[in-house]
Design an enzyme around this catalytic site. Structure first.
Site: not given
Ligand code: NAP
Length: 465
Positions: A136, A213, A234-235, A268, A367
């Site tokens: 999101w 995630s 793509e984390l 990110c 994170e």
């Protein structure tokens, strides 16, 4: 998680949506398969016209879709408009460049001859139906940076968007339809994460891309691995922002604030760990903390807001728990560290600067997906490199220095998908984007991104007799 628009600035549920049933999911998979059979045969000129049309439409819709994004996930309205414009630009970039990026390749004559061929070439063909599981935080951009290259390469897309941005998800389907992409080329599936496994295992789905995630990535990668299907992940990230004594300190501190709080701290590639040489540590901390304190936190629809609410109540709880854990274990709080007392509704959190952070604290390894910065003191270059790499993630990184030797050293030794010198990490259609370690694998954007979902085909012609 219910599929619903819940305004994070107020906590109010605006609209809920029914998830698609099994029959409708099957119908859409069939539609995607049929659409691919046609779309793969179209030429670049046709695809390019359609994608440029989508970009035109997105520019016309910019203000309205920006308001939708801000309502659904709380980013400042100014940033939402900028996101829509950036998406239109990326569409145009791929519309213009896809053909050259996917042009046939011709090995050297000597190698062709050595392989026994009269001629040989390499062709990039589409893989098929690609499932995109998306987050999101940049609800338009994350999807467009997948969809634009995928469609230009001749693939078709199925979007499973995050459950809290259904209106943006439906808008995206409508956007491509209104640009005259044939039915089934790009479909939004309003489904929960529990449906992803069945869709990914379906024989009509060729590959998947997931931005989100680590747990979600691990789950999708495991299923795709079991089915032997290609994935791009793509984390998360916990990007270092290194400041060395030769840096322009005012610019570095100002950029550090923006790099940390962009998108309400939920990016990110936001800089999250600030690693500052001892010689400039105090001066940097003073400027950086002052900048974080000066930010305007409030209603994301207000043009003057710098930092809006976190997107979900759980997201704010996660940030609070990370900060509380650090403080309990001895971190210093230079500013923030609490909910803004003047805002009694919505999921706000004050821009926060933590110092004296140690590996015993969760925030050192995890994170922080909110406006929370950790600042470390580095003794020298070796120490700065070592702290920068002391993270499970490896998405991007930022280094501020004017020393060419240090530039060489950080370019070589920081373990991340990017090193941005004297600036902040930002994605651009022409530059590859992605990470290493727990930040995922594969690349988006540029030629690398468009080739991820291509079948690299060798065409070899031997003598006819
Ligand atoms: P998330 O909870 O992983 O959700 C991302 C997407 O995955 C959503 O569509 C979600 O669906 C779905 N999902 C969640 N669990 C799943 C599972 N077990 N199987 C299949 N699908 C699943 O992540 P988020 O909270 O939306 O986004 C924040 C994370 O994304 C952060 O870690 C951030 O760093 C990362 N991110 C990375 C990049 C990058 O480019 N590297 C960019 C942006 C964000 P539901 O919404 O229905 O749960």
């Amino acid at each position: 998680m219910p599929i619903a628009t819940v305004n994070p600035a107020t906590g109010e549920t605006i609209r809920t949506y029914e998830a698609l049933g099994p029959g409708e999911i099957q119908r859409r998979l069939a539609l995607a398969e049929t659409a691919f059979a046609h779309h793969r045969t179209t030429d670049f000129g046709v695809r390019s016209r359609l994608l440029n049309r989508a970009a035109d439409r997105l520019e016309q819709d910019r203000d309205a879709i920006a308001r939708t994004m801000t309502t659904e996930m709380g980013k400042p309205i100014t940033a939402a408009r900028a996101e829509a414009s950036k998406c239109a630009k990326a569409m145009r970039w791929y519309a213009e460049h896809a053909e050259e990026l996917l042009a046939d390749e011709h090995p050297a004559d000597a190698d062709v001859k050595d392989s026994g061929a009269l001629s040989a070439s390499v062709r990039y063909r589409p893989l098929g139906v690609v499932l995109a599981v998306m987050p999101w935080n940049f609800p338009l951009w994350q999807v467009v940076r997948f969809a634009a290259p995928a469609l230009m390469a001749g693939n078709v897309g199925l979007l499973k968007h995050a459950s809290n941005v259904p209106q943006t998800a439906l808008y995206l389907e409508e956007l491509f339809r209104s640009a005259s992409f044939p039915e089934g080329c790009f479909q939004t599936l309003l489904v929960g994460s529990g449906e992803v496994e069945g869709i990914l295992r379906d024989r009509r789905v060729a590959a998947a891309t997931l931005t989100g995630s680590e747990p979600a990535g691990r789950s999708v990668a495991a299923i795709a691995g079991d089915e032997v299907k290609k994935t791009v992940l793509e984390l998360g990230g916990s990007d270092p922002f290194v400041v060395m004594p030769s840096a322009d300190l005012d610019r570095a501190a100002g950029t550090a604030v923006t790099a940390r709080v962009q998108n309400n701290g939920q990016s990110c590639i936001a800089a999250k760990r600030f690693i500052v040489h001892a010689a400039v540590y105090d001066a940097f901390c003073e400027r950086f903390t002052a900048g974080m304190r000066e930010l305007t936190v409030g209603d994301p629809m207000d043009e003057s807001t710098d930092v809006g609410p976190l997107a979900t109540e759980q997201g704010r709880t996660d940030v609070e728990e990370l900060v509380d854990d650090a403080v309990r274990r001895g971190a210093g709080v230079r500013c923030g560290g609490r909910r803004p007392p003047q805002l009694d509704r919505g999921w706000y959190y004050e821009p926060t600067v933590l110092t004296e952070v140690t590996p015993a604290m969760r925030i050192h390894h995890e994170e922080a997906f909110g406006p929370v910065a950790t600042v470390y003191k580095a003794a020298d270059v070796d120490d700065a490199v070592s702290i920068a790499n002391d993270s499970p993630f490896g998405l991007s990184s930022n280094v501020w220095t004017r020393d060419p030797g240090e530039v060489r050293r950080f370019s070589r030794d920081i373990e991340a998908g990017g090193v941005f010198f004297n600036g902040m990490t930002a994605s651009h259609p022409a530059l590859p984007f992605g990470g290493v370690r727990r930040s995922g694998y594969g690349r988006e954007l540029s030629g690398h991104g468009i080739r991820e979902f291509c079948n690299v085909t060798t065409l070899w012609h031997g003598p006819e007799s």
